[in-house]
Design a protein around this motif. Structure first.
Motif, PDB file in Angstrom:
ATOM      1  N   LEU A 110      50.975  59.576  -3.495  1.00 48.93           N
ATOM      2  CA  LEU A 110      50.261  59.106  -4.679  1.00 48.93           C
ATOM      3  C   LEU A 110      48.776  59.440  -4.687  1.00 48.93           C
ATOM      4  CD1 LEU A 110      51.806  55.552  -5.089  1.00 48.93           C
ATOM      5  CD2 LEU A 110      52.247  57.564  -6.479  1.00 48.93           C
ATOM      6  N   ASP A 111      48.127  59.362  -3.538  1.00 50.44           N
ATOM      7  CA  ASP A 111      46.676  59.499  -3.493  1.00 50.44           C
ATOM      8  C   ASP A 111      46.276  60.972  -3.449  1.00 50.44           C
ATOM      9  OD1 ASP A 111      44.035  58.607  -3.397  1.00 50.44           O
ATOM     10  OD2 ASP A 111      44.004  58.813  -1.216  1.00 50.44           O
ATOM     11  N   SER A 112      45.934  61.527  -4.604  1.00 55.16           N
ATOM     12  CA  SER A 112      45.555  62.932  -4.658  1.00 55.16           C
ATOM     13  C   SER A 112      44.039  63.131  -4.657  1.00 55.16           C
ATOM     14  CB  SER A 112      46.155  63.591  -5.896  1.00 55.16           C
ATOM     15  OG  SER A 112      45.695  62.923  -7.061  1.00 55.16           O
ATOM     16  N   ASP A 113      43.283  62.147  -5.174  1.00 54.64           N
ATOM     17  CA  ASP A 113      41.836  62.321  -5.277  1.00 54.64           C
ATOM     18  C   ASP A 113      41.041  61.493  -4.266  1.00 54.64           C
ATOM     19  OD1 ASP A 113      42.292  59.865  -6.334  1.00 54.64           O
ATOM     20  OD2 ASP A 113      41.448  60.281  -8.307  1.00 54.64           O
ATOM     21  N   GLY A 114      41.676  60.618  -3.483  1.00 47.24           N
ATOM     22  CA  GLY A 114      41.003  59.856  -2.435  1.00 47.24           C
ATOM     23  C   GLY A 114      40.182  58.682  -2.923  1.00 47.24           C
ATOM     24  N   ARG A 115      40.371  58.221  -4.135  1.00 48.63           N
ATOM     25  CA  ARG A 115      39.594  57.097  -4.654  1.00 48.63           C
ATOM     26  C   ARG A 115      40.067  55.749  -4.113  1.00 48.63           C
ATOM     27  NH1 ARG A 115      38.838  58.245 -11.078  1.00 48.63           N
ATOM     28  NH2 ARG A 115      37.680  60.182 -10.866  1.00 48.63           N
ATOM     29  N   LEU A 116      41.330  55.668  -3.791  1.00 50.54           N
ATOM     30  CA  LEU A 116      41.917  54.406  -3.352  1.00 50.54           C
ATOM     31  C   LEU A 116      42.213  54.493  -1.861  1.00 50.54           C
ATOM     32  CD1 LEU A 116      43.145  51.660  -4.283  1.00 50.54           C
ATOM     33  CD2 LEU A 116      45.302  52.874  -4.559  1.00 50.54           C
ATOM     34  N   SER A 117      41.749  53.522  -1.100  1.00 51.16           N
ATOM     35  CA  SER A 117      42.036  53.544   0.337  1.00 51.16           C
ATOM     36  C   SER A 117      43.416  52.936   0.584  1.00 51.16           C
ATOM     37  CB  SER A 117      40.979  52.742   1.111  1.00 51.16           C
ATOM     38  OG  SER A 117      41.144  51.362   0.879  1.00 51.16           O
ATOM     39  N   PHE A 118      43.983  53.279   1.723  1.00 47.89           N
ATOM     40  CA  PHE A 118      45.305  52.760   2.067  1.00 47.89           C
ATOM     41  C   PHE A 118      45.271  51.244   2.218  1.00 47.89           C
ATOM     42  CE2 PHE A 118      48.466  51.470   5.261  1.00 47.89           C
ATOM     43  CZ  PHE A 118      49.612  51.802   4.574  1.00 47.89           C
ATOM     44  N   GLU A 119      44.204  50.703   2.775  1.00 51.59           N
ATOM     45  CA  GLU A 119      44.101  49.259   2.975  1.00 51.59           C
ATOM     46  C   GLU A 119      44.102  48.519   1.640  1.00 51.59           C
ATOM     47  OE1 GLU A 119      42.251  51.505   4.706  1.00 51.59           O
ATOM     48  OE2 GLU A 119      43.423  51.214   6.529  1.00 51.59           O
ATOM     49  N   GLU A 120      43.435  49.081   0.641  1.00 53.11           N
ATOM     50  CA  GLU A 120      43.432  48.452  -0.685  1.00 53.11           C
ATOM     51  C   GLU A 120      44.819  48.531  -1.321  1.00 53.11           C
ATOM     52  OE1 GLU A 120      38.918  49.360  -2.274  1.00 53.11           O
ATOM     53  OE2 GLU A 120      40.444  50.927  -2.447  1.00 53.11           O
ATOM     54  N   TRP A 121      45.428  49.668  -1.174  1.00 52.04           N
ATOM     55  CA  TRP A 121      46.727  49.882  -1.816  1.00 52.04           C
ATOM     56  C   TRP A 121      47.832  49.056  -1.167  1.00 52.04           C
ATOM     57  CZ3 TRP A 121      51.380  52.530  -0.444  1.00 52.04           C
ATOM     58  CH2 TRP A 121      52.221  52.760  -1.515  1.00 52.04           C
TER      59      TRP A 121
END
Length: 152
Positions: A90-101
Motif C-alpha cells: 500500500l505505501d508507495s509514497d512513504g507518507r504513512l509510517s508502519f507504526e501509524e498504519w
C-alpha cells in the motif's frame, strides 16, 4: 469402364461383409462364456452439508499460520508480519509510517498479551479471533417465513 470396375468391387465388398456378419452367428444350442456379473457396492449416502471445522481446529490452524518458528508462542514481529506485507503493497509514497498504519493491530496484540511477556500463547492468541456470527438458516424460496416465538 473404370466406373464399372469400381462398382463391381464395391458390390463384392458389400456381399463379403454381409456373409461375414451373418455367418458369424453362433448356433442356438451353443452357450457363450459369460463374464461374471459385478454387483456395484451401494454407496453410502452423502451428508446434506459438508462438516464444518470445529472451533478448536480452526483456531489451531490460525495459530499455526502466525507461529512461524513453531515454538508455541507468537511474538510481536510474527503477529505483525502479515500486516507488514500488506503495508509494503500500500505505501508507495512513504507518507504513512508502519507504526501509524498498524496501531490497531499493535493495540490488539498488547491487549491480548496479558502476562506482558512480549509473546502470546494459544490461549492469549485465541482472544484476538474475530467473533463469527452464527450461520443463518436457509429457507427454500417461496416458503412461508416463520417468526421466532415471542418471550413473555
Amino acid at each position: 469402364m473404370w466406373r464399372y470396375l469400381v462398382g463391381g468391387v464395391g458390390a463384392l465388398a458389400l456381399v463379403g461383409g454381409g456373409v461375414l456378419i451373418l455367418g458369424g452367428r453362433t448356433p442356438a444350442g451353443t452357450v457363450l462364456a459369460q463374464a461374471p456379473k459385478v454387483v456395484p457396492a451401494t454407496p453410502e449416502p452423502l451428508p446434506e452439508r459438508a462438516p464444518e471445522a470445529t472451533v478448536k481446529t480452526r483456531e489451531e490452524k490460525r495459530f499455526g499460520r502466525y507461529d512461524k518458528d513453531r515454538d508455541g508462542r507468537i511474538t510481536r514481529d510474527e503477529y505483525l508480519a502479515s500486516r507488514r506485507k500488506a503495508y509494503a503493497k500500500l505505501d508507495s509514497d512513504g507518507r504513512l509510517s508502519f507504526e501509524e498504519w498498524s496501531a490497531k493491530t499493535v493495540a490488539k496484540f498488547t491487549g491480548a498479551d496479558r502476562d506482558r511477556s512480549g509473546t502470546m500463547d494459544a490461549a492469549e492468541f485465541a482472544t484476538t479471533a474475530v467473533k463469527r456470527k452464527p450461520a443463518r438458516a436457509k429457507c427454500p424460496p417461496g416458503a412461508p417465513r416463520q417468526e421466532p416465538p415471542e418471550e413473555s
